[in-house]
Structures are given as C-alpha cells and as structure tokens.
Design a protein around this motif. Structure first.
Motif, mmCIF file in Angstrom:
data_model
loop_
_atom_site.group_PDB
_atom_site.id
_atom_site.type_symbol
_atom_site.label_atom_id
_atom_site.label_comp_id
_atom_site.label_asym_id
_atom_site.label_seq_id
_atom_site.Cartn_x
_atom_site.Cartn_y
_atom_site.Cartn_z
ATOM 1 N N UNK A 285 7.744 -1.358 -7.895
ATOM 2 C CA UNK A 285 7.549 -2.230 -6.721
ATOM 3 C C UNK A 285 8.709 -2.435 -6.048
ATOM 4 N N UNK A 286 9.788 -3.258 -6.785
ATOM 5 C CA UNK A 286 10.789 -3.618 -6.087
ATOM 6 C C UNK A 286 11.744 -2.484 -5.506
ATOM 7 N N UNK A 287 11.483 -1.380 -6.047
ATOM 8 C CA UNK A 287 12.322 -0.179 -5.633
ATOM 9 C C UNK A 287 11.775 -0.113 -3.940
ATOM 10 N N UNK A 288 10.288 0.096 -3.904
ATOM 11 C CA UNK A 288 9.675 0.189 -2.732
ATOM 12 C C UNK A 288 10.019 -1.000 -1.583
ATOM 13 N N UNK A 289 10.143 -2.249 -2.044
ATOM 14 C CA UNK A 289 10.416 -3.382 -1.283
ATOM 15 C C UNK A 289 11.715 -3.314 -0.949
ATOM 16 N N UNK A 290 12.800 -2.916 -1.531
ATOM 17 C CA UNK A 290 14.000 -2.541 -1.220
ATOM 18 C C UNK A 290 14.312 -1.504 -0.144
ATOM 19 N N UNK B 87 5.282 4.035 -4.008
ATOM 20 C CA UNK B 87 4.701 2.722 -4.002
ATOM 21 C C UNK B 87 4.591 1.746 -2.843
ATOM 22 N N UNK B 88 5.075 2.347 -1.614
ATOM 23 C CA UNK B 88 5.344 1.647 -0.283
ATOM 24 C C UNK B 88 3.928 1.195 -0.204
ATOM 25 N N UNK C 80 0.306 -5.905 -0.517
ATOM 26 C CA UNK C 80 0.422 -7.113 -1.086
ATOM 27 C C UNK C 80 0.680 -8.275 0.041
ATOM 28 N N UNK C 81 1.541 -7.697 1.127
ATOM 29 C CA UNK C 81 1.608 -8.506 2.226
ATOM 30 C C UNK C 81 2.429 -9.739 2.005
ATOM 31 N N UNK C 82 3.409 -9.713 0.929
ATOM 32 C CA UNK C 82 4.150 -10.958 0.588
ATOM 33 C C UNK C 82 3.242 -11.925 -0.172
ATOM 34 N N UNK C 83 2.030 -11.854 -0.574
ATOM 35 C CA UNK C 83 1.378 -12.908 -1.214
ATOM 36 C C UNK C 83 1.843 -12.933 -2.685
ATOM 37 N N UNK C 84 1.660 -14.172 -3.160
ATOM 38 C CA UNK C 84 2.303 -14.268 -4.503
ATOM 39 C C UNK C 84 1.376 -13.651 -5.718
ATOM 40 N N UNK C 85 2.084 -13.018 -6.768
ATOM 41 C CA UNK C 85 1.220 -12.740 -7.784
ATOM 42 C C UNK C 85 1.536 -13.413 -8.836
ATOM 43 N N UNK C 86 0.493 -13.993 -9.844
ATOM 44 C CA UNK C 86 0.515 -14.875 -10.931
ATOM 45 C C UNK C 86 1.541 -14.171 -11.926
ATOM 46 N N UNK D 164 1.725 -6.232 -9.870
ATOM 47 C CA UNK D 164 1.102 -6.079 -8.309
ATOM 48 C C UNK D 164 -0.211 -5.293 -8.287
ATOM 49 N N UNK D 165 -0.002 -3.915 -9.081
ATOM 50 C CA UNK D 165 -0.927 -3.059 -8.886
ATOM 51 C C UNK D 165 -2.374 -3.771 -9.399
ATOM 52 N N UNK D 166 -2.299 -4.466 -10.399
ATOM 53 C CA UNK D 166 -3.290 -5.263 -10.936
ATOM 54 C C UNK D 166 -3.882 -6.147 -10.090
ATOM 55 N N UNK D 167 -3.295 -6.737 -9.374
ATOM 56 C CA UNK D 167 -3.489 -7.871 -8.481
ATOM 57 C C UNK D 167 -4.266 -7.121 -7.413
#
Length: 112
Positions: free
Chosen positions: A11-16, A44-45, A51-57, A62-65
């Motif tokens: 997920x972080x790789x896609x964010x970067x 993963x883009x 997710x649109x910047x929403x916090x994940x517990x 992220x994929x489970x959220x």
C-alpha cells in the motif's frame, strides 16, 4: 516479512508512486527491483484511491478495511469491532471474503 507487513508495504509503495516519488527511489527504499515496485504500485493504486486518506484502525490492513466497507457499508473503526465480528458470515459471503482478508480482520478483532 509477514502477510500483514507485506500488505501495508505494498500500500505504501502505491502511495509513494502516486505522490510522485520515482519508482527507482521507492524500489531502493524497500530493497526490491524497480520492475517489482512498479507492478506493486500499479496493482495497489486502486486501494489508495478507495481509502481516500481515511484512517485505518491499528492492526487492520487497508485491503481488509476496504472489504469491510464493501460488505457492510461503513468504514471500520475500533468502535465498530463488535458489529464487524457479529457480521462474519456476511463478510465470508461477500466477494471480498477471501481467507487472507478474513485473517486480517481476525487479527484486528483479537488485538486489544
């Protein structure tokens, strides 16, 4: 690297990548090939956009959220753990009810 760590790394790789970091820099950061980093970023883009910047517990991927949101209609939070747990059968029947996602959710539910 465990599945949870790999999922969040991907997920972080896609964010970067979407933030404009050169894929060669990202690949070096994670010790993987440029080609592999590019494949991960492309694959993963969609999660970054969803997710649109929403916090994940803490403890939830992220994929489970995203799977919870698609199956149950809300973005998960620690306050919704009880409802998510009681909706396990709904999750299993959903198109996102794959074993790996259910493992991610189970790990989150058992974390204090």
């Amino acid at each position: 690297m465990e599945k949870f760590e790999r999922s969040e790394r991907n997920y972080l790789i896609a964010v970067l990548k979407l933030a404009g970091e050169p894929i060669a820099v990202t690949a070096a950061r994670f010790g993987i090939s440029v080609q592999h980093a590019g494949n991960i970023a492309r694959g993963n883009a969609w999660m970054v956009e969803t997710r649109a910047g929403r916090a994940v517990p803490n403890g939830l991927t992220t994929r489970a959220a995203i799977a919870i949101e698609h199956a149950l209609g809300f973005w998960p939070s620690d306050a919704s753990k009880g409802f998510v747990e009681s909706s396990a059968m709904t999750m299993l029947r959903s198109e996102n009810g794959r074993r790996v996602i259910m493992e991610d959710i189970g790990r989150w539910l058992t974390n204090p």
